[in-house]
Design a protein around this motif. Structure first.
Motif, PDB file in Angstrom:
ATOM      1  N   VAL A  44     -27.015  59.757  12.314  1.00 46.06           N
ATOM      2  CA  VAL A  44     -25.748  59.138  12.739  1.00 46.06           C
ATOM      3  C   VAL A  44     -24.585  59.721  11.953  1.00 46.06           C
ATOM      4  CG1 VAL A  44     -24.443  56.983  12.846  1.00 46.06           C
ATOM      5  CG2 VAL A  44     -26.858  57.006  13.468  1.00 46.06           C
ATOM      6  N   ALA A  45     -24.784  59.920  10.654  1.00 40.97           N
ATOM      7  CA  ALA A  45     -23.732  60.504   9.820  1.00 40.97           C
ATOM      8  C   ALA A  45     -23.407  61.921  10.265  1.00 40.97           C
ATOM      9  CB  ALA A  45     -24.170  60.508   8.353  1.00 40.97           C
ATOM     10  N   VAL A  46     -24.441  62.697  10.570  1.00 33.43           N
ATOM     11  CA  VAL A  46     -24.247  64.082  11.007  1.00 33.43           C
ATOM     12  C   VAL A  46     -23.600  64.133  12.382  1.00 33.43           C
ATOM     13  CG1 VAL A  46     -25.431  66.211  11.675  1.00 33.43           C
ATOM     14  CG2 VAL A  46     -26.123  65.009   9.599  1.00 33.43           C
ATOM     15  N   GLY A  47     -24.132  63.350  13.331  1.00 36.30           N
ATOM     16  CA  GLY A  47     -23.602  63.361  14.693  1.00 36.30           C
ATOM     17  C   GLY A  47     -22.166  62.868  14.763  1.00 36.30           C
ATOM     18  N   SER A  48     -21.857  61.798  14.048  1.00 39.04           N
ATOM     19  CA  SER A  48     -20.494  61.261  14.036  1.00 39.04           C
ATOM     20  C   SER A  48     -19.532  62.217  13.344  1.00 39.04           C
ATOM     21  CB  SER A  48     -20.464  59.888  13.345  1.00 39.04           C
ATOM     22  OG  SER A  48     -21.295  58.964  14.030  1.00 39.04           O
ATOM     23  N   GLY A  49     -20.015  62.907  12.305  1.00 43.77           N
ATOM     24  CA  GLY A  49     -19.188  63.905  11.635  1.00 43.77           C
ATOM     25  C   GLY A  49     -18.820  65.043  12.567  1.00 43.77           C
ATOM     26  N   LEU A  50     -19.779  65.482  13.366  1.00 43.43           N
ATOM     27  CA  LEU A  50     -19.508  66.559  14.320  1.00 43.43           C
ATOM     28  C   LEU A  50     -18.531  66.103  15.408  1.00 43.43           C
ATOM     29  CD1 LEU A  50     -23.069  68.116  14.741  1.00 43.43           C
ATOM     30  CD2 LEU A  50     -21.048  69.249  13.814  1.00 43.43           C
ATOM     31  N   GLY A 195     -24.009  68.649   9.641  1.00 46.76           N
ATOM     32  CA  GLY A 195     -22.961  67.902  10.310  1.00 46.76           C
ATOM     33  C   GLY A 195     -21.564  68.331   9.901  1.00 46.76           C
ATOM     34  N   VAL A 196     -21.391  69.600   9.535  1.00 49.74           N
ATOM     35  CA  VAL A 196     -20.069  70.113   9.173  1.00 49.74           C
ATOM     36  C   VAL A 196     -19.612  71.097  10.229  1.00 49.74           C
ATOM     37  CG1 VAL A 196     -20.464  69.814   6.715  1.00 49.74           C
ATOM     38  CG2 VAL A 196     -21.039  71.987   7.772  1.00 49.74           C
ATOM     39  N   GLY A 197     -18.295  71.196  10.398  1.00 43.62           N
ATOM     40  CA  GLY A 197     -17.779  72.169  11.349  1.00 43.62           C
ATOM     41  C   GLY A 197     -17.970  73.586  10.858  1.00 43.62           C
ATOM     42  N   GLY A 198     -18.155  73.752   9.563  1.00 41.47           N
ATOM     43  CA  GLY A 198     -18.372  75.085   9.004  1.00 41.47           C
ATOM     44  C   GLY A 198     -17.103  75.807   8.639  1.00 41.47           C
ATOM     45  N   GLY A 199     -15.935  75.169   8.870  1.00 41.39           N
ATOM     46  CA  GLY A 199     -14.674  75.846   8.630  1.00 41.39           C
ATOM     47  C   GLY A 199     -14.435  76.189   7.175  1.00 41.39           C
ATOM     48  N   VAL A 242     -24.242  59.329  17.808  1.00 40.87           N
ATOM     49  CA  VAL A 242     -22.794  59.360  17.615  1.00 40.87           C
ATOM     50  C   VAL A 242     -22.259  57.938  17.746  1.00 40.87           C
ATOM     51  CG1 VAL A 242     -20.578  60.188  18.490  1.00 40.87           C
ATOM     52  CG2 VAL A 242     -22.556  61.725  18.442  1.00 40.87           C
ATOM     53  N   ASP A 243     -21.703  57.414  16.671  1.00 42.50           N
ATOM     54  CA  ASP A 243     -21.183  56.045  16.644  1.00 42.50           C
ATOM     55  C   ASP A 243     -19.677  56.089  16.880  1.00 42.50           C
ATOM     56  OD1 ASP A 243     -20.387  53.447  16.086  1.00 42.50           O
ATOM     57  OD2 ASP A 243     -21.819  53.197  14.443  1.00 42.50           O
ATOM     58  N   LEU A 244     -19.253  55.717  18.093  1.00 42.29           N
ATOM     59  CA  LEU A 244     -17.834  55.789  18.449  1.00 42.29           C
ATOM     60  C   LEU A 244     -16.990  54.797  17.658  1.00 42.29           C
ATOM     61  CD1 LEU A 244     -17.984  56.252  22.332  1.00 42.29           C
ATOM     62  CD2 LEU A 244     -17.605  57.985  20.554  1.00 42.29           C
ATOM     63  N   SER A 245     -17.604  53.720  17.157  1.00 37.83           N
ATOM     64  CA  SER A 245     -16.842  52.770  16.345  1.00 37.83           C
ATOM     65  C   SER A 245     -16.445  53.382  15.008  1.00 37.83           C
ATOM     66  CB  SER A 245     -17.664  51.497  16.108  1.00 37.83           C
ATOM     67  OG  SER A 245     -18.798  51.752  15.293  1.00 37.83           O
ATOM     68  N   ILE A 246     -17.124  54.461  14.616  1.00 34.30           N
ATOM     69  CA  ILE A 246     -16.752  55.217  13.423  1.00 34.30           C
ATOM     70  C   ILE A 246     -15.751  56.304  13.781  1.00 34.30           C
ATOM     71  CG2 ILE A 246     -17.587  56.760  11.600  1.00 34.30           C
ATOM     72  CD1 ILE A 246     -20.316  55.365  11.854  1.00 34.30           C
ATOM     73  N   VAL A 247     -16.056  57.051  14.840  1.00 33.14           N
ATOM     74  CA  VAL A 247     -15.280  58.228  15.206  1.00 33.14           C
ATOM     75  C   VAL A 247     -13.861  57.856  15.638  1.00 33.14           C
ATOM     76  CG1 VAL A 247     -15.138  60.210  16.762  1.00 33.14           C
ATOM     77  CG2 VAL A 247     -17.363  59.497  15.841  1.00 33.14           C
ATOM     78  N   ALA A 248     -13.726  56.782  16.440  1.00 35.60           N
ATOM     79  CA  ALA A 248     -12.420  56.419  16.997  1.00 35.60           C
ATOM     80  C   ALA A 248     -11.368  56.132  15.921  1.00 35.60           C
ATOM     81  CB  ALA A 248     -12.564  55.235  17.954  1.00 35.60           C
ATOM     82  N   PRO A 249     -11.637  55.246  14.952  1.00 38.21           N
ATOM     83  CA  PRO A 249     -10.607  55.008  13.924  1.00 38.21           C
ATOM     84  C   PRO A 249     -10.346  56.229  13.048  1.00 38.21           C
ATOM     85  CG  PRO A 249     -12.639  53.833  13.382  1.00 38.21           C
ATOM     86  CD  PRO A 249     -12.783  54.340  14.776  1.00 38.21           C
ATOM     87  N   LEU A 250     -11.388  57.036  12.798  1.00 37.23           N
ATOM     88  CA  LEU A 250     -11.174  58.257  12.027  1.00 37.23           C
ATOM     89  C   LEU A 250     -10.202  59.178  12.746  1.00 37.23           C
ATOM     90  CD1 LEU A 250     -14.776  59.141  10.774  1.00 37.23           C
ATOM     91  CD2 LEU A 250     -12.836  58.491   9.350  1.00 37.23           C
TER      92      LEU A 250
END
Length: 341
Positions: A44-50, A195-199, A242-250
């Motif tokens: 979940v941490a990796v998927g939400s981070g992506l 779960g990183v963009g790699g940038g 992917v937890d949208l309740s995490i992603v949306a506020p971020l």
């Protein structure tokens, strides 16, 4: 989700948005460890981070496209290699989860990666004769050919290997397609596994390993992150990770923060702030290490300490960016006031 947690995610997204707008990097190297520290499952941490990376990168890529700082040939080549890397990284992570080693391996990998990159950036900022290492100034003319003296020695060596097919890139760079694919695969592997963009590793890699001018490296990197982040989050979303309740506020917080960070690039001398970026990576590595040790020895309070370190790292660097911007604005205003008198 409680109001306090919602506010924390929004505020955290705001801080990361400032960093993202200023450094041209998605910030998932802080988001994913923070979610791990808060007790979310690794996938979940990796998927939400992506998913967060995907959302933040779209807007930035459009800006760099308008500035003419996206090399589509290089970007598409990177996408091919990154796609393969993400799939391999995802399979590896799922296997480690199956045998119960995912949390430990991901934590150790984060400590090694963030610590290594952080030490390098800090050394470049403090000890390099160039006065701060790689410039991230995206306002330079990306169409001008790169001066041979500006190309790192390792990039010159890599460009000397004429392994066909060769591709010509913006800035007068010619390099083997295989090297581009290798760099892309390695960063894609990181995207899928951590779960990183790699940038924060791909942009320096494009400069140091391939010799791409920094403005083009930044713009093309963000263009590639749109696809790697989108693909990675889609693959994890299929398994409900992917937890949208995490992603949306971020994303809501980062939208405003990114504007402030982008504006700061026109005010702040990057040499004054780059050392804080290196310190932030080192603090990120420390936070993950503290959390892992706490879990290993059964000291729960260390998880709280780890979260404080991560939030403090984001606050420290984003605050430094804002403070430096205010100082520059005041410095610019003072001559105008004297002239008026």
């Amino acid at each position: 989700m409680s109001a306090a947690l919602l506010g924390m995610f929004t505020g955290f997204g705001f801080l990361i948005g400032i960093l993202f707008g200023f450094f041209g990097m998605g910030g998932s190297f802080l988001v994913t460890p923070a979610l791990l520290v808060m007790g979310y499952d690794t996938n979940v941490a990796v998927g939400s981070g992506l998913a967060f990376v995907f959302g933040t990168s779209v807007i930035a890529t459009l800006k760099h496209r308008d500035l003419g700082q996206v090399d589509y040939k290089l970007g598409i080549s990177m996408i091919v290699g990154t796609t393969a890397g993400i799939e391999v990284g995802k399979i590896g992570l799922e296997y480690l989860q199956h045998i119960g080693l995912a949390d430990g391996v991901v934590s150790v990998a984060y400590v090694a990666l963030l610590g290594g990159i952080g030490a390098f950036v800090t050394y470049e900022a403090v000890g390099s004769d160039s006065g701060g290492g790689i410039s991230h100034d995206v306002e330079d003319d990306a169409d001008e050919e790169f001066d041979a003296d500006d190309i790192p020695d390792i990039a010159k060596k890599i460009q000397s290997y004429r392994v066909p097919p060769m591709i010509s890139l913006r800035g007068g760079i010619t390099v083997s397609l295989w090297m581009v694919l290798l760099v892309a695969f390695a960063t894609g592997l990181l995207s899928g596994f951590l779960g990183v963009g790699g940038g924060f590793i791909r942009m320096p890699a494009l400069f140091y390993a391939i010799g791409v001018p920094v403005p083009v490296a930044v713009g093309t990197d963000l263009f590639e992150i749109v696809f790697s982040g989108g693909l990675g989050s889609f693959l994890y979303a299929q398994s409900g990770a992917v937890d949208l309740s995490i992603v949306a506020p971020l994303l809501a917080g980062s939208a405003l923060g990114a504007r402030i960070g982008a504006g700061a690039t026109e005010l702040v001398d990057e040499d004054d702030i780059k050392v804080y970026f290196g310190v932030m990576l080192l603090l990120g590595a420390l936070a993950v290490a503290v959390r892992y040790v706490g879990n290993y020895v059964g000291i729960d309070v260390l998880s709280v300490v780890s979260l404080v370190i991560i939030l403090g790292a984001a606050l420290l660097v984003s605050g430094a960016v804002v403070v430096s911007s205010v100082r520059e604005l005041r410095a610019d205003a003072e001559p105008s006031t004297v002239a008026a008198d």
